[in-house]
Write an enzyme that holds these catalytic residues in place. Structure first.
Site, PDB file in Angstrom:
ATOM      1  N   MET A  19      27.339  40.348  36.472  1.00 37.37           N
ATOM      2  CA  MET A  19      27.154  40.920  37.806  1.00 37.37           C
ATOM      3  C   MET A  19      26.071  41.984  37.696  1.00 37.37           C
ATOM      4  SD  MET A  19      30.182  42.609  40.067  1.00 37.37           S
ATOM      5  CE  MET A  19      30.046  42.922  41.803  1.00 37.37           C
ATOM      6  N   TYR A  38      31.689  34.947  36.653  1.00 35.33           N
ATOM      7  CA  TYR A  38      32.291  36.061  37.393  1.00 35.33           C
ATOM      8  C   TYR A  38      33.610  35.640  38.033  1.00 35.33           C
ATOM      9  CZ  TYR A  38      32.702  38.985  41.663  1.00 35.33           C
ATOM     10  OH  TYR A  38      33.136  39.765  42.695  1.00 35.33           O
ATOM     11  N   ILE A  74      31.760  43.673  34.422  1.00 29.73           N
ATOM     12  CA  ILE A  74      31.411  42.262  34.285  1.00 29.73           C
ATOM     13  C   ILE A  74      29.897  42.157  34.099  1.00 29.73           C
ATOM     14  CG2 ILE A  74      31.534  39.987  35.378  1.00 29.73           C
ATOM     15  CD1 ILE A  74      33.937  41.035  37.000  1.00 29.73           C
ATOM     16  N   HIS A 129      25.792  36.879  46.290  1.00 23.59           N
ATOM     17  CA  HIS A 129      27.205  36.587  46.552  1.00 23.59           C
ATOM     18  C   HIS A 129      27.626  37.558  47.653  1.00 23.59           C
ATOM     19  CE1 HIS A 129      31.364  35.513  45.361  1.00 23.59           C
ATOM     20  NE2 HIS A 129      31.650  36.801  45.431  1.00 23.59           N
ATOM     21  N   HIS A 141      36.409  35.670  35.564  1.00 27.64           N
ATOM     22  CA  HIS A 141      36.556  36.875  34.732  1.00 27.64           C
ATOM     23  C   HIS A 141      37.872  37.574  35.109  1.00 27.64           C
ATOM     24  CE1 HIS A 141      35.846  40.851  33.083  1.00 27.64           C
ATOM     25  NE2 HIS A 141      34.862  40.321  32.357  1.00 27.64           N
ATOM     26  N   VAL A 188      30.840  45.855  38.774  1.00 24.82           N
ATOM     27  CA  VAL A 188      29.499  45.766  38.188  1.00 24.82           C
ATOM     28  C   VAL A 188      29.447  46.460  36.823  1.00 24.82           C
ATOM     29  CG1 VAL A 188      28.420  47.809  39.217  1.00 24.82           C
ATOM     30  CG2 VAL A 188      27.048  45.763  38.807  1.00 24.82           C
TER      31      VAL A 188
END
Length: 109
Positions: free
Chosen positions: A42, A77, A39, A10, A80, A36
């Site tokens: 990730m 993600y 979540i 991404h 989120h 990171v």
């Protein structure tokens, strides 16, 4: 959208607003990097400021890359709450940005 068959990268290119103080840019980048830790889907995060001598950045000053296990994880993600909050901050502090998701393909040449 095709189903992911492996890792998804991404990538976000951003141009922060010119009147944004450097310390605010640093704060925003730290908030992005901290996702990171917040979540689970990730898996990694990297980023930095353009340092190329070729001046081909089209005004984009920073690049960020996150790794996910699948396209489904990218979708998780995207919705989120911590990402949604960060995305609102990013929209408010950038002149422009581009997001690209891709599945790395390795070529045997």
């Amino acid at each position: 959208m095709e189903e992911s068959k492996g890792l998804v990268k991404h990538v976000l290119l951003a141009k922060f607003k010119d009147d944004l103080p450097p310390e605010k840019v640093d704060e925003i980048i730290k908030s992005f990097a901290n996702l990171v830790n917040l979540i689970d889907c990730m898996k990694s995060f990297h980023g930095g400021k353009d340092v190329s001598p070729f001046n081909m950045h089209e005004g984009f000053t920073h690049v960020f890359e996150a790794t996910f296990e699948s396209l489904e994880a990218v979708n998780e993600y995207a919705v989120h709450p911590d990402h949604v909050e960060f995305a609102d901050l990013l929209r408010a502090t950038t002149e422009k940005f581009i997001v690209v998701d891709y599945i790395p393909t390795y070529f045997n040449l």
